[in-house]
Design a protein around this motif. Structure first.
Motif, PDB file in Angstrom:
ATOM      1  N   UNK A  82       1.278  -3.306   1.358  1.00 19.76           N
ATOM      2  CA  UNK A  82      -0.181  -3.332   1.468  1.00 19.76           C
ATOM      3  C   UNK A  82      -0.793  -2.240   0.604  1.00 19.76           C
ATOM      4  N   UNK A  83      -0.254  -1.037   0.735  1.00 22.08           N
ATOM      5  CA  UNK A  83      -0.794   0.106  -0.009  1.00 22.08           C
ATOM      6  C   UNK A  83      -0.675  -0.104  -1.508  1.00 22.08           C
ATOM      7  N   UNK A  84       0.473  -0.570  -1.963  1.00 26.90           N
ATOM      8  CA  UNK A  84       0.678  -0.778  -3.399  1.00 26.90           C
ATOM      9  C   UNK A  84      -0.310  -1.792  -3.954  1.00 26.90           C
ATOM     10  N   UNK A  85      -0.463  -2.908  -3.254  1.00 25.54           N
ATOM     11  CA  UNK A  85      -1.329  -3.972  -3.753  1.00 25.54           C
ATOM     12  C   UNK A  85      -2.803  -3.579  -3.722  1.00 25.54           C
ATOM     13  N   UNK A  86      -3.243  -3.032  -2.590  1.00 23.18           N
ATOM     14  CA  UNK A  86      -4.671  -2.717  -2.445  1.00 23.18           C
ATOM     15  C   UNK A  86      -5.072  -1.585  -3.384  1.00 23.18           C
ATOM     16  N   UNK A  88      -3.629  -0.651  -6.170  1.00 23.37           N
ATOM     17  CA  UNK A  88      -3.570  -1.078  -7.569  1.00 23.37           C
ATOM     18  C   UNK A  88      -4.857  -1.796  -7.961  1.00 23.37           C
ATOM     19  N   UNK A  89      -5.315  -2.676  -7.083  1.00 23.33           N
ATOM     20  CA  UNK A  89      -6.565  -3.394  -7.345  1.00 23.33           C
ATOM     21  C   UNK A  89      -7.746  -2.432  -7.313  1.00 23.33           C
ATOM     22  N   UNK A  90      -7.729  -1.532  -6.336  1.00 30.00           N
ATOM     23  CA  UNK A  90      -8.838  -0.584  -6.221  1.00 30.00           C
ATOM     24  C   UNK A  90      -8.937   0.307  -7.460  1.00 30.00           C
ATOM     25  N   UNK A  91      -7.819   0.736  -8.007  1.00 33.03           N
ATOM     26  CA  UNK A  91      -7.847   1.609  -9.183  1.00 33.03           C
ATOM     27  C   UNK A  91      -8.569   0.936 -10.340  1.00 33.03           C
ATOM     28  N   UNK A  92      -8.276  -0.350 -10.556  1.00 29.68           N
ATOM     29  CA  UNK A  92      -8.930  -1.078 -11.646  1.00 29.68           C
ATOM     30  C   UNK A  92     -10.419  -1.250 -11.379  1.00 29.68           C
ATOM     31  N   UNK A  93     -10.772  -1.583 -10.147  1.00 32.82           N
ATOM     32  CA  UNK A  93     -12.182  -1.773  -9.803  1.00 32.82           C
ATOM     33  C   UNK A  93     -12.954  -0.458  -9.872  1.00 32.82           C
ATOM     34  N   UNK A  94     -12.368   0.616  -9.343  1.00 31.92           N
ATOM     35  CA  UNK A  94     -13.059   1.907  -9.343  1.00 31.92           C
ATOM     36  C   UNK A  94     -13.286   2.428 -10.757  1.00 31.92           C
ATOM     37  N   UNK A  95     -12.328   2.202 -11.624  1.00 35.09           N
ATOM     38  CA  UNK A  95     -12.491   2.623 -13.020  1.00 35.09           C
ATOM     39  C   UNK A  95     -13.693   1.919 -13.647  1.00 35.09           C
ATOM     40  N   UNK A  96     -13.757   0.602 -13.454  1.00 34.71           N
ATOM     41  CA  UNK A  96     -14.866  -0.164 -14.024  1.00 34.71           C
ATOM     42  C   UNK A  96     -16.190   0.222 -13.377  1.00 34.71           C
ATOM     43  N   UNK A 214      -2.905   6.835  -3.004  1.00 38.38           N
ATOM     44  CA  UNK A 214      -1.744   5.950  -2.859  1.00 38.38           C
ATOM     45  C   UNK A 214      -0.468   6.745  -2.606  1.00 38.38           C
ATOM     46  N   UNK A 215      -0.242   7.781  -3.422  1.00 40.79           N
ATOM     47  CA  UNK A 215       0.964   8.601  -3.264  1.00 40.79           C
ATOM     48  C   UNK A 215       0.993   9.285  -1.907  1.00 40.79           C
ATOM     49  N   UNK A 216      -0.155   9.807  -1.499  1.00 39.91           N
ATOM     50  CA  UNK A 216      -0.239  10.513  -0.222  1.00 39.91           C
ATOM     51  C   UNK A 216       0.107   9.598   0.947  1.00 39.91           C
ATOM     52  N   UNK A 217      -0.426   8.384   0.923  1.00 43.50           N
ATOM     53  CA  UNK A 217      -0.146   7.438   2.007  1.00 43.50           C
ATOM     54  C   UNK A 217       1.309   7.005   1.996  1.00 43.50           C
ATOM     55  N   UNK A 218       1.834   6.643   0.832  1.00 43.06           N
ATOM     56  CA  UNK A 218       3.201   6.142   0.757  1.00 43.06           C
ATOM     57  C   UNK A 218       4.210   7.197   1.186  1.00 43.06           C
ATOM     58  N   UNK A 219       3.917   8.460   0.879  1.00 36.04           N
ATOM     59  CA  UNK A 219       4.835   9.529   1.262  1.00 36.04           C
ATOM     60  C   UNK A 219       4.940   9.668   2.773  1.00 36.04           C
ATOM     61  N   UNK A 220       3.887   9.267   3.486  1.00 32.46           N
ATOM     62  CA  UNK A 220       3.886   9.419   4.926  1.00 32.46           C
ATOM     63  C   UNK A 220       4.285   8.188   5.705  1.00 32.46           C
ATOM     64  N   UNK A 221       4.358   7.037   5.029  1.00 31.24           N
ATOM     65  CA  UNK A 221       4.727   5.801   5.727  1.00 31.24           C
ATOM     66  C   UNK A 221       6.232   5.761   5.984  1.00 31.24           C
TER      67      UNK A 221
END
Length: 225
Positions: A82-86, A88-96, A214-221
């Protein structure tokens, strides 16, 4: 036309039920994996089971709950996938959104970002209520998308907004110190870059802001078996 159009359904109570259950999820009243039973919710919210059912369907569409014919509805459990997919999409949207807002934002909209950063700082000074900080975080990004003035971009953000909110809440559960130490400075930097002419730096920092989350969340899951 051979047949008349059907009457539009009145969905006010379903929307209200969705809003109330969503708020309860974000406040932690319904933690990940918690069951959401129609009968109990209808009684507590004072609406029909049909309204609750429609409301839960909206939340399932938002990615907050899961359900089916032969199993009850539950709040989703956040996974690494979930974290990887969401994110990844958010990074592209936030940049734009950030680079578009840099060209289109009004002085009033930029001031609104400053006020939200100030509220984050004040919240931390008072002890730092995690759900309140995350709500301010999401409101900050709402403001950037609004400043961008691109309706389709905003719709894309709204399609993942609830999932981002839930992921950020899970992030503060597993890495609150990391979040608290960065939330003000990262958002203050983004607000400053939106006023500058350095669009490349803004675009990079918008992506890095998401990557840090993303890194912060994945490190704790917990690691999947």
């Amino acid at each position: 036309m051979s047949s008349a159009l059907p009457k539009a359904a009145r969905r006010g109570l379903a929307d209200e039920a969705a809003d109330l259950v969503r708020a309860a999820i974000f406040s932690g009243h319904f933690p990940p994996g918690a069951p959401l039973r129609e009968v109990e919710l209808a009684e507590r919210l004072g609406v029909s089971r049909g309204s609750v059912r429609e409301g839960l369907a909206r939340l399932e569409h938002e990615g907050l709950v899961r359900g089916g014919w032969h199993r009850g509805t539950t709040v989703i459990r956040v996974t690494a996938e979930d974290a990887q997919e969401v994110y990844a999409l958010r990074a592209a949207l936030d940049r734009l959104a950030a680079t578009t807002a840099r060209r289109a934002a009004t002085a009033e909209q930029l001031s609104a970002l400053d006020r939200l950063v100030a509220e984050m700082a004040a919240e931390i000074a008072e002890g730092g209520d995690a759900p309140r900080l995350v709500a301010l975080d999401i409101a900050f990004h709402d403001q950037i998308y609004a400043a961008a003035g691109n309706g389709r971009l905003t719709s894309a953000w709204e399609a993942i907004r609830s999932q981002v909110h839930l992921l950020q809440l899970r992030r503060v559960d597993v890495a609150y110190d990391h979040y608290r130490a960065r939330v003000v400075d990262e958002h203050r930097e983004l607000a400053a870059l939106l006023r500058s002419g350095d669009i490349r730096t803004l675009a990079r920092r918008a992506e890095e802001h998401v990557e840090s989350a993303r890194r912060s969340l994945l490190a704790g899951l917990p690691t999947a078996p």
